[in-house]
Design a protein around this motif. Structure first.
Motif, PDB file in Angstrom:
ATOM      1  N   PHE A   1     101.077 -21.641  26.729  1.00  0.00           N
ATOM      2  CA  PHE A   1      99.764 -21.570  27.158  1.00  0.00           C
ATOM      3  C   PHE A   1      99.310 -21.700  28.618  1.00  0.00           C
ATOM      4  O   PHE A   1      98.224 -21.554  28.905  1.00  0.00           O
ATOM      5  CB  PHE A   1      99.311 -22.980  26.521  1.00  0.00           C
ATOM      6  N   ALA A   2     100.473 -22.240  29.526  1.00  0.00           N
ATOM      7  CA  ALA A   2      99.851 -22.186  30.828  1.00  0.00           C
ATOM      8  C   ALA A   2      99.592 -20.954  31.684  1.00  0.00           C
ATOM      9  O   ALA A   2     100.542 -19.863  31.164  1.00  0.00           O
ATOM     10  CB  ALA A   2     101.157 -22.954  31.739  1.00  0.00           C
ATOM     11  N   GLU A   3      98.726 -20.510  32.424  1.00  0.00           N
ATOM     12  CA  GLU A   3      98.354 -19.702  33.235  1.00  0.00           C
ATOM     13  C   GLU A   3      98.356 -19.842  34.610  1.00  0.00           C
ATOM     14  O   GLU A   3      97.681 -20.923  34.786  1.00  0.00           O
ATOM     15  CB  GLU A   3      97.179 -18.896  32.755  1.00  0.00           C
ATOM     16  N   PRO A   4      98.660 -18.957  35.545  1.00  0.00           N
ATOM     17  CA  PRO A   4      98.566 -19.293  36.972  1.00  0.00           C
ATOM     18  C   PRO A   4      97.047 -19.124  37.470  1.00  0.00           C
ATOM     19  O   PRO A   4      96.228 -18.355  36.896  1.00  0.00           O
ATOM     20  CB  PRO A   4      99.207 -18.172  37.598  1.00  0.00           C
ATOM     21  N   ALA A   5      96.655 -20.060  38.119  1.00  0.00           N
ATOM     22  CA  ALA A   5      95.243 -20.211  38.661  1.00  0.00           C
ATOM     23  C   ALA A   5      95.229 -20.723  39.965  1.00  0.00           C
ATOM     24  O   ALA A   5      96.307 -21.615  40.671  1.00  0.00           O
ATOM     25  CB  ALA A   5      94.505 -21.213  37.817  1.00  0.00           C
ATOM     26  N   VAL A   6      94.156 -20.326  40.655  1.00  0.00           N
ATOM     27  CA  VAL A   6      93.991 -20.781  42.192  1.00  0.00           C
ATOM     28  C   VAL A   6      93.413 -22.091  42.221  1.00  0.00           C
ATOM     29  O   VAL A   6      92.503 -22.300  41.539  1.00  0.00           O
ATOM     30  CB  VAL A   6      93.143 -19.663  42.983  1.00  0.00           C
ATOM     31  N   SER A   7      94.254 -22.944  43.148  1.00  0.00           N
ATOM     32  CA  SER A   7      93.788 -24.406  42.873  1.00  0.00           C
ATOM     33  C   SER A   7      93.454 -24.948  44.423  1.00  0.00           C
ATOM     34  O   SER A   7      93.349 -25.933  44.449  1.00  0.00           O
ATOM     35  CB  SER A   7      94.917 -25.434  42.295  1.00  0.00           C
TER      36      SER A   7
ATOM     37  N   GLU B   1      98.629 -33.092  25.562  1.00  0.00           N
ATOM     38  CA  GLU B   1      97.806 -33.857  26.627  1.00  0.00           C
ATOM     39  C   GLU B   1      98.958 -33.837  27.946  1.00  0.00           C
ATOM     40  O   GLU B   1      98.306 -33.777  29.044  1.00  0.00           O
ATOM     41  CB  GLU B   1      97.594 -35.274  26.120  1.00  0.00           C
ATOM     42  N   ARG B   2     100.089 -33.940  27.816  1.00  0.00           N
ATOM     43  CA  ARG B   2     101.012 -33.992  28.757  1.00  0.00           C
ATOM     44  C   ARG B   2     100.979 -32.589  29.760  1.00  0.00           C
ATOM     45  O   ARG B   2     100.956 -32.778  30.948  1.00  0.00           O
ATOM     46  CB  ARG B   2     102.448 -33.884  28.515  1.00  0.00           C
ATOM     47  N   ILE B   3     100.712 -31.451  29.054  1.00  0.00           N
ATOM     48  CA  ILE B   3     100.481 -30.403  29.794  1.00  0.00           C
ATOM     49  C   ILE B   3      99.071 -29.852  30.246  1.00  0.00           C
ATOM     50  O   ILE B   3      98.807 -28.791  30.857  1.00  0.00           O
ATOM     51  CB  ILE B   3     101.085 -28.975  29.095  1.00  0.00           C
ATOM     52  N   GLY B   4      98.117 -30.862  30.157  1.00  0.00           N
ATOM     53  CA  GLY B   4      96.842 -30.471  30.488  1.00  0.00           C
ATOM     54  C   GLY B   4      96.040 -29.732  29.515  1.00  0.00           C
ATOM     55  O   GLY B   4      94.726 -29.341  29.760  1.00  0.00           O
ATOM     56  N   ALA B   5      96.381 -29.712  28.037  1.00  0.00           N
ATOM     57  CA  ALA B   5      95.676 -29.117  27.188  1.00  0.00           C
ATOM     58  C   ALA B   5      94.614 -29.929  26.484  1.00  0.00           C
ATOM     59  O   ALA B   5      95.016 -31.139  26.430  1.00  0.00           O
ATOM     60  CB  ALA B   5      96.400 -28.292  26.284  1.00  0.00           C
ATOM     61  N   THR B   6      93.904 -29.565  25.768  1.00  0.00           N
ATOM     62  CA  THR B   6      92.868 -30.357  25.063  1.00  0.00           C
ATOM     63  C   THR B   6      93.144 -30.155  23.530  1.00  0.00           C
ATOM     64  O   THR B   6      93.587 -29.286  22.969  1.00  0.00           O
ATOM     65  CB  THR B   6      91.312 -29.956  25.124  1.00  0.00           C
TER      66      THR B   6
ATOM     67  N   VAL C   1      97.838 -23.609  34.997  1.00  0.00           N
ATOM     68  CA  VAL C   1      96.860 -24.456  34.483  1.00  0.00           C
ATOM     69  C   VAL C   1      96.722 -24.108  32.869  1.00  0.00           C
ATOM     70  O   VAL C   1      96.984 -22.969  32.686  1.00  0.00           O
ATOM     71  CB  VAL C   1      95.427 -24.025  35.220  1.00  0.00           C
ATOM     72  N   THR C   2      96.618 -24.912  31.953  1.00  0.00           N
ATOM     73  CA  THR C   2      96.640 -24.898  30.464  1.00  0.00           C
ATOM     74  C   THR C   2      95.265 -24.859  30.270  1.00  0.00           C
ATOM     75  O   THR C   2      94.575 -26.258  30.209  1.00  0.00           O
ATOM     76  CB  THR C   2      97.521 -25.911  30.082  1.00  0.00           C
ATOM     77  N   ASP C   3      94.441 -23.825  30.023  1.00  0.00           N
ATOM     78  CA  ASP C   3      93.206 -23.733  29.540  1.00  0.00           C
ATOM     79  C   ASP C   3      92.920 -23.526  28.245  1.00  0.00           C
ATOM     80  O   ASP C   3      92.981 -22.347  27.794  1.00  0.00           O
ATOM     81  CB  ASP C   3      92.430 -22.546  30.191  1.00  0.00           C
ATOM     82  N   CYS C   4      93.317 -24.684  27.374  1.00  0.00           N
ATOM     83  CA  CYS C   4      93.540 -24.446  25.919  1.00  0.00           C
ATOM     84  C   CYS C   4      93.003 -25.615  25.262  1.00  0.00           C
ATOM     85  O   CYS C   4      93.249 -26.763  25.715  1.00  0.00           O
ATOM     86  CB  CYS C   4      95.232 -24.353  25.546  1.00  0.00           C
ATOM     87  N   LEU C   5      92.262 -25.254  23.935  1.00  0.00           N
ATOM     88  CA  LEU C   5      91.850 -26.244  23.070  1.00  0.00           C
ATOM     89  C   LEU C   5      92.686 -26.125  21.684  1.00  0.00           C
ATOM     90  O   LEU C   5      92.598 -24.942  21.166  1.00  0.00           O
ATOM     91  CB  LEU C   5      90.472 -26.518  22.777  1.00  0.00           C
TER      92      LEU C   5
END
Length: 567
Positions: A312-318, A389-394, A355-359
């Motif tokens: 689920f993680a995707e590259p994103a500019v931070s 939650e560890r990977i930043g997902a909801t 970044v994991t942008d996932c619900l």
């Protein structure tokens, strides 16, 4: 096309490639993968060794190695003879199955060096994963690992994994005097399954005795999740010939007549926090029970998190990294060019991080038949929520049931209204919230344990619950929204079925799933507890929770989410 879709297609391509390789090596055109497992026709074939279970994060070489191992097992091993000779006790049986797999891998054709390379690659990958997970730090894990390394090295003529040679040296020396003769027999009789089995049985029994002696009466080595040191104790061969039952469905006469799905009354429907239905003292007791159960299963949470991140993680500019020798000119550092003409670190580059942008929403069927699986399902969703939650997902954990059996107050209202025909859904709908998206796993821990309160489990209208879960998810900003429905059967509400028809709720569920999938905002998966839910969900997988939730079950769930386990 998003990365999740690309990943699913890649996994499907890998699975098809592996199935083709197996058919080529065995000469059996009827072999295929279904639900992520190898089948001959409708019969599921066993996977007889722990290293033949690559995970979603493994590379193509690992999948090819596992496929080649399966092909050699089909080609060179008599399954009936193996079952007749294998020990009855779990630990000796595990070792015996593993040694039979090593025997067939030693028979890889010399004119196919790629097969030998694939097998070696898969074994090394599994070995390093086993070691890096910390399992070789325990006496039991180290003994099993050493037996695996030494026996495979002897029967195939290949060296042990170099990275762990020093780790196993002491244990290897201690084993040498006890299994030396049997090891020679493994190599000498690798082309004769029955004679090879005599030596394999001797080694398996000895390992069982050594582990039993280490644990007193031997019971401590058998975990509730059916595994020992990351290896399955419940054989993959057990029950393979029995087909997984499939959820039954059919057309609804009422809905087909054009009446549409209806609800007789919503006056008694409720949406509640599950914690409000359980006394605080009992909730704390349930949480302690759930924590003990999770601790006893030896689940590899770190690996689960890595596999989910890979999905689920995707590259994103931070942000930006300054003082670089190439990139975009950093206006804040131009003055340095005048002061120090030789200075080259005048640029900045964009910082890209995963970044994991996932619900992910877990929707648990809280019907009466699910009571027997309540603890296993609670463990499953609790651990998955924690890993997400560890990977930043909801994550959300929801449930659905009814407020009463046999229609409750809604049935009474219908009777008072003169019993009009085809009243639609006829019960007190109860939607439960065990964890909402805004609450962290740590804060939601007590509420999640309310899944163990089995007197909440009654009946359910699955279609309305799926629509409710999707409506909740659409209110959130995450780009990837995934719904996982955990159920052990078709929708069941006795009052609704009796006053409409037996497939009224089934067809409504199918219509809701089609509508939500067509809208494109959600991906819906069905996790069947001992049941094939493919009649209701396009992406589905049947789980066997009879032995509890182990790392193998978690791998199956990851496989479903990645698209490798479906229908």
């Amino acid at each position: 096309m998003d990365s999740t879709t690309n990943g699913a297609r890649e996994q499907q391509r890998v699975e098809e490639l592996c199935a083709a390789a197996i058919r080529a090596l065995t000469g059996e055109p009827g072999l295929r993968f279904r639900g992520g497992r190898l089948h001959r026709g409708h019969t599921r074939l066993p996977i007889g060794a722990p290293h033949l279970h690559p995970g979603a994060g493994d590379d193509l070489g690992s999948f090819r190695g596992a496929a080649d191992g399966l092909a050699l097992r089909v080609r060179h091993s008599d399954a009936e003879l193996h079952r007749a000779l294998r020990p009855a006790e779990p630990i000796p049986r595990l070792v015996f199955d593993m040694l039979e797999q090593f025997r067939v891998e030693a028979l890889a054709p010399e004119h196919l060096p790629g097969v030998v390379t694939n097998l070696r690659h898969r074994h090394v990958s599994w070995s390093l994963e086993f070691h890096h997970s910390g399992l070789t730090e325990t006496a039991r894990g180290l003994l099993l690992y050493t037996v695996a390394q030494v026996c495979r090295a002897r029967v195939t003529g290949q060296p042990v994994v170099p990275e762990t040679r020093d780790v196993i040296e002491h244990t290897r020396a201690g084993l040498a005097t006890r299994i030396g003769g049997s090891l020679a027999g493994l190599r000498r009789h690798r082309r004769e399954q029955a004679r090879h089995a005599d030596h394999a049985r001797d080694i398996a029994d000895l390992v069982g005795e050594m582990l039993g002696a280490a644990d007193g009466d031997g019971t401590a080595v058998r975990r509730r999740n059916g595994s020992l040191a990351g290896m399955p104790l419940v054989s993959d061969e057990e029950g393979d010939d029995a087909p997984v039952p499939t959820a039954e469905t059919g057309p609804s006469r009422t809905l087909d007549a054009g009446a549409g799905y209806r609800v007789f009354t919503t006056a008694h429907d409720r949406e509640q926090a599950a914690s409000s239905l359980v006394r605080p003292e009992l909730l704390a007791q349930y949480r302690r029970q759930l924590d003990r159960s999770i601790a006893a299963r030896g689940l590899n949470l770190a690996r689960l998190a890595r596999e989910l991140r890979a999905l689920f993680a995707e590259p994103a500019v931070s942000g930006w990294d300054g003082a670089q020798e190439e990139g975009r000119l950093d206006g804040r550092r131009v003055a340095q060019l005048v002061a120090a003409p030789a200075e080259r670190r005048l640029f900045r580059t964009e910082r890209v991080e995963p970044v994991t942008d996932c619900l992910m929403t877990f929707l648990v069927d809280c019907s009466g038949s699910m009571k027997q699986h309540a603890e296993s399902v609670a463990v499953l969703v609790d651990v998955l929520s924690r890993a997400l939650e560890r990977i930043g997902a909801t994550s959300e954990i929801l449930g659905f049931t009814t407020g009463a059996w046999n229609g409750g107050r809604a049935m009474q209202d219908w009777r008072r209204a003169g019993r009009p025909p085809h009243p639609g859904r006829l019960n007190e709908r109860r939607h439960l919230i065990f964890k909402d998206a805004e609450t962290s796993w740590r804060r939601a821990r007590p509420t999640i344990a309310a899944l163990l309160k089995t007197d909440l489990y009654r009946e359910g209208a699955d279609g309305e619950a799926v629509a409710w879960a999707c409506d909740r998810a659409r209110k959130h900003h995450e780009r990837n929204r995934i719904l996982v429905v955990v159920s052990d059967g078709s929708p069941m509400d006795s009052a609704t079925n009796l006053t409409n028809d037996e497939h009224y709720l089934d067809q409504h569920l199918a219509e809701v799933v089609r509508r939500e999938e067509r809208a494109g905002a959600m991906r819906i998966h069905g996790l069947g507890v001992g049941l094939d839910l493919s009649a209701h969900y396009g992406r589905s997988h049947a789980l066997d929770l009879s032995g509890g939730v182990g790392n193998g079950v978690l791998a199956e769930v990851v496989g479903l989410l990645s698209g490798t386990r479906h229908r």
